[in-house]
Motif scaffolding. Structure first.
Motif, PDB file in Angstrom:
ATOM      1  N   LYS A 107     -23.685  -1.139  33.738  1.00  0.00           N
ATOM      2  CA  LYS A 107     -22.326  -1.294  34.281  1.00  0.00           C
ATOM      3  C   LYS A 107     -21.284  -1.210  33.175  1.00  0.00           C
ATOM      4  CE  LYS A 107     -22.330  -1.712  38.639  1.00  0.00           C
ATOM      5  NZ  LYS A 107     -22.040  -0.416  39.174  1.00  0.00           N
ATOM      6  N   LEU A 108     -21.590  -1.804  32.036  1.00  0.00           N
ATOM      7  CA  LEU A 108     -20.650  -1.771  30.906  1.00  0.00           C
ATOM      8  C   LEU A 108     -20.462  -0.322  30.444  1.00  0.00           C
ATOM      9  CD1 LEU A 108     -21.814  -4.819  28.734  1.00  0.00           C
ATOM     10  CD2 LEU A 108     -19.846  -4.699  30.259  1.00  0.00           C
ATOM     11  N   ARG A 109     -21.568   0.394  30.339  1.00  0.00           N
ATOM     12  CA  ARG A 109     -21.478   1.800  29.889  1.00  0.00           C
ATOM     13  C   ARG A 109     -20.688   2.639  30.883  1.00  0.00           C
ATOM     14  NH1 ARG A 109     -27.741   1.923  28.481  1.00  0.00           N
ATOM     15  NH2 ARG A 109     -27.685   0.956  26.418  1.00  0.00           N
ATOM     16  N   GLU A 110     -20.936   2.418  32.175  1.00  0.00           N
ATOM     17  CA  GLU A 110     -20.221   3.143  33.233  1.00  0.00           C
ATOM     18  C   GLU A 110     -18.711   2.968  33.104  1.00  0.00           C
ATOM     19  OE1 GLU A 110     -21.001   1.963  37.385  1.00  0.00           O
ATOM     20  OE2 GLU A 110     -23.092   2.502  36.926  1.00  0.00           O
ATOM     21  N   ILE A 133     -31.317 -11.709  18.200  1.00  0.00           N
ATOM     22  CA  ILE A 133     -30.517 -11.374  19.398  1.00  0.00           C
ATOM     23  C   ILE A 133     -29.389 -10.412  19.013  1.00  0.00           C
ATOM     24  CG2 ILE A 133     -29.011 -12.274  21.223  1.00  0.00           C
ATOM     25  CD1 ILE A 133     -30.517 -14.922  21.012  1.00  0.00           C
ATOM     26  N   ILE A 134     -28.704 -10.720  17.920  1.00  0.00           N
ATOM     27  CA  ILE A 134     -27.591  -9.864  17.493  1.00  0.00           C
ATOM     28  C   ILE A 134     -28.092  -8.444  17.227  1.00  0.00           C
ATOM     29  CG2 ILE A 134     -25.877  -9.458  15.664  1.00  0.00           C
ATOM     30  CD1 ILE A 134     -25.657 -12.539  15.398  1.00  0.00           C
ATOM     31  N   ASN A 135     -29.216  -8.349  16.533  1.00  0.00           N
ATOM     32  CA  ASN A 135     -29.763  -7.013  16.236  1.00  0.00           C
ATOM     33  C   ASN A 135     -30.153  -6.248  17.492  1.00  0.00           C
ATOM     34  OD1 ASN A 135     -29.429  -6.958  13.471  1.00  0.00           O
ATOM     35  ND2 ASN A 135     -31.325  -8.114  13.114  1.00  0.00           N
ATOM     36  N   LYS A 136     -30.680  -6.980  18.446  1.00  0.00           N
ATOM     37  CA  LYS A 136     -31.086  -6.330  19.701  1.00  0.00           C
ATOM     38  C   LYS A 136     -29.856  -5.798  20.450  1.00  0.00           C
ATOM     39  CE  LYS A 136     -33.127  -8.993  22.844  1.00  0.00           C
ATOM     40  NZ  LYS A 136     -34.220  -9.843  23.361  1.00  0.00           N
ATOM     41  N   TYR A 137     -28.820  -6.622  20.551  1.00  0.00           N
ATOM     42  CA  TYR A 137     -27.671  -6.255  21.390  1.00  0.00           C
ATOM     43  C   TYR A 137     -26.743  -5.240  20.731  1.00  0.00           C
ATOM     44  CZ  TYR A 137     -28.592  -9.256  25.358  1.00  0.00           C
ATOM     45  OH  TYR A 137     -29.139  -9.797  26.491  1.00  0.00           O
ATOM     46  N   LYS A 138     -26.694  -5.232  19.411  1.00  0.00           N
ATOM     47  CA  LYS A 138     -25.722  -4.326  18.776  1.00  0.00           C
ATOM     48  C   LYS A 138     -26.080  -2.858  18.998  1.00  0.00           C
ATOM     49  CE  LYS A 138     -27.146  -4.534  13.844  1.00  0.00           C
ATOM     50  NZ  LYS A 138     -28.313  -3.729  14.000  1.00  0.00           N
ATOM     51  N   ASP A 139     -27.352  -2.588  19.317  1.00  0.00           N
ATOM     52  CA  ASP A 139     -27.749  -1.204  19.603  1.00  0.00           C
ATOM     53  C   ASP A 139     -27.584  -0.831  21.079  1.00  0.00           C
ATOM     54  OD1 ASP A 139     -28.417  -0.910  16.959  1.00  0.00           O
ATOM     55  OD2 ASP A 139     -30.475  -1.603  17.271  1.00  0.00           O
ATOM     56  N   LEU A 140     -27.314  -1.816  21.915  1.00  0.00           N
ATOM     57  CA  LEU A 140     -27.257  -1.549  23.355  1.00  0.00           C
ATOM     58  C   LEU A 140     -25.894  -1.057  23.818  1.00  0.00           C
ATOM     59  CD1 LEU A 140     -29.213  -4.611  24.779  1.00  0.00           C
ATOM     60  CD2 LEU A 140     -30.004  -2.248  24.628  1.00  0.00           C
ATOM     61  N   TYR A 141     -24.844  -1.469  23.120  1.00  0.00           N
ATOM     62  CA  TYR A 141     -23.492  -1.108  23.518  1.00  0.00           C
ATOM     63  C   TYR A 141     -22.593  -1.233  22.297  1.00  0.00           C
ATOM     64  CZ  TYR A 141     -19.236  -0.851  26.364  1.00  0.00           C
ATOM     65  OH  TYR A 141     -18.045  -0.469  26.905  1.00  0.00           O
ATOM     66  N   ASP A 142     -21.522  -0.473  22.284  1.00  0.00           N
ATOM     67  CA  ASP A 142     -20.598  -0.505  21.153  1.00  0.00           C
ATOM     68  C   ASP A 142     -19.602  -1.655  21.344  1.00  0.00           C
ATOM     69  OD1 ASP A 142     -19.220   0.140  18.901  1.00  0.00           O
ATOM     70  OD2 ASP A 142     -18.193   1.877  19.759  1.00  0.00           O
ATOM     71  N   PHE A 143     -20.100  -2.881  21.163  1.00  0.00           N
ATOM     72  CA  PHE A 143     -19.242  -4.051  21.363  1.00  0.00           C
ATOM     73  C   PHE A 143     -18.140  -4.110  20.312  1.00  0.00           C
ATOM     74  CE2 PHE A 143     -23.357  -5.463  23.197  1.00  0.00           C
ATOM     75  CZ  PHE A 143     -22.924  -5.748  24.489  1.00  0.00           C
ATOM     76  N   LYS A 144     -16.951  -4.538  20.727  1.00  0.00           N
ATOM     77  CA  LYS A 144     -15.836  -4.710  19.785  1.00  0.00           C
ATOM     78  C   LYS A 144     -16.156  -5.828  18.800  1.00  0.00           C
ATOM     79  CE  LYS A 144     -13.073  -1.589  21.136  1.00  0.00           C
ATOM     80  NZ  LYS A 144     -12.858  -0.452  20.241  1.00  0.00           N
ATOM     81  N   ALA A 145     -16.900  -6.806  19.292  1.00  0.00           N
ATOM     82  CA  ALA A 145     -17.320  -7.912  18.431  1.00  0.00           C
ATOM     83  C   ALA A 145     -18.470  -8.635  19.099  1.00  0.00           C
ATOM     84  CB  ALA A 145     -16.156  -8.882  18.209  1.00  0.00           C
ATOM     85  N   ILE A 146     -19.270  -9.298  18.281  1.00  0.00           N
ATOM     86  CA  ILE A 146     -20.335 -10.148  18.815  1.00  0.00           C
ATOM     87  C   ILE A 146     -20.071 -11.544  18.265  1.00  0.00           C
ATOM     88  CG2 ILE A 146     -22.823 -10.630  18.801  1.00  0.00           C
ATOM     89  CD1 ILE A 146     -23.332  -7.639  18.594  1.00  0.00           C
ATOM     90  N   ILE A 147     -19.816 -12.500  19.180  1.00  0.00           N
ATOM     91  CA  ILE A 147     -19.434 -13.845  18.733  1.00  0.00           C
ATOM     92  C   ILE A 147     -20.444 -14.872  19.251  1.00  0.00           C
ATOM     93  CG2 ILE A 147     -17.561 -15.529  18.600  1.00  0.00           C
ATOM     94  CD1 ILE A 147     -15.611 -13.335  19.409  1.00  0.00           C
TER      95      ILE A 147
END
Ligand code: GTP
Ligand code: MG
Length: 298
Positions: A107-110, A133-147
């Motif tokens: 949904k985020l990518r869409e 967790i951070i390493n896993k998620y940073k490849d899933l979507y181009d997040f503006k930030a991970i907090i």
């Protein structure tokens, strides 16, 4: 002078990850019900944060889950439809739950919105786990930030507002700066009563609860003190549930009423006289004429 910024921030994620907890903490007022039960938030609720150079309007959404009832489907729609309406998305995950929700990532990518990933409940994990967790998620979507945050332990909470503000565009204050929610007092009263019922009741009873405020009026006492008279009905799905909600000699209903009254007195800043009734409304969660009131009307 710095430009004034404003915008809508949809807070999405699975149920029970702490979305409403985050909004209440950032707004600094009880905007949305919180409970350690899935599917606490049913409709879309706005929480407004007024800062020196910005106005941030949070859209709290129901947690994404699988559903069979008409109420559940409306809840899911309320969450999904908040994404395209938002300027920024806060995607909240629970640090202690490892599985990635591929449907939400899709949904985020869409929608391809500016999205900030909030890893909540870091009080429940250690540093190594957090890095994974951070390493896993940073490849899933181009997040503006991970907090990574902990609402419970008050960790990194302010960082969220700073990061949102960075990502907002120039815009006016859409709401009066005195306001912190779009809910009516009646809705706040209903949600307060429901929150107490959710917290005190077990098993499948809480999911089938519907609160209707029948009366909400102020008057002056003999000592010229302002008091709210509130009368509400708690609807439930079955006779057996009704018995549980009332409790032995009315003890459960009394507890729900006492906790709700205390909260409402704080919110309204007056004394409250609260009367509660319990009634059965069979299968109301599949009755469109009732559940349509939960539909977000944007
Ligand atoms: N350990 C811990 N618990 C938290 C934290 N933040 C929230 N919680 C708890 O998580 C539970 C769920 O919180 P909610 O804010 O209701 O979660 P939600 O995502 O809005 O849930 P739904 O409305 O059902 O989608 C509550 O019992 C909170 O007290 C945190 O940082 N650490
Ligand atoms: Mg919630």
């Amino acid at each position: 002078m710095e430009k004034f910024k404003s915008g809508f921030v949809a807070v999405i994620g699975k149920t029970n990850v702490g979305k409403s907890s985050i909004i209440n903490r950032l707004v600094g007022e009880k905007v949305s019900a919180i409970a350690n039960k899935p599917q606490t938030t049913r409709t879309r609720i706005k929480g407004i944060v007024n800062r020196e150079n910005s106005q941030i309007i949070f859209l709290d959404t129901p947690g994404l889950h699988k559903s069979k009832s008409k109420l559940g489907n409306i809840m899911i729609e309320n969450a999904i439809e908040a994404i395209p309406e938002a300027d920024v998305v806060l995607y909240v995950i629970d640090a202690s739950k490892s599985s990635v929700d591929e449907k939400i990532i899709e949904k985020l990518r869409e929608n391809n919105k500016k999205t900030i990933l909030i890893i909540n409940k870091i009080d429940l994990i250690n540093k190594e786990e957090l890095i994974k967790i951070i390493n896993k998620y940073k490849d899933l979507y181009d997040f503006k930030a991970i907090i990574p945050v902990s609402i419970k332990k008050e960790k990194n909470v302010e960082d969220i507002l700073e990061e949102i503000e960075r990502n907002l565009d120039e815009g006016p204050a859409y709401y009066d700066t005195e306001e912190y929610t779009d809910q009516t007092l009646r809705q706040i009263a209903e949600e307060t009563i429901r929150e107490k019922a959710l917290k005190l009741l077990q098993d499948e009873v809480p999911h089938g609860i519907l609160i209707e405020v029948n009366k909400m009026k102020t008057r002056k006492t003999k000592d010229m003190e302002k008091i709210y008279d509130i009368e509400a009905t708690i609807f439930c799905l079955r006779d057996s549930h009704k018995g549980i909600i009332i409790g032995k000699n009315g003890s459960m209903l009394k507890r729900i009423g006492t906790y709700a009254r205390q909260d409402l007195e704080n919110i309204l800043g007056t004394k409250v006289n609260l009367k509660l009734w319990v009634k059965v409304k069979k299968d109301w969660i599949n009755d469109m004429s009732i559940v349509k009131k939960f539909k977000a009307d944007e």
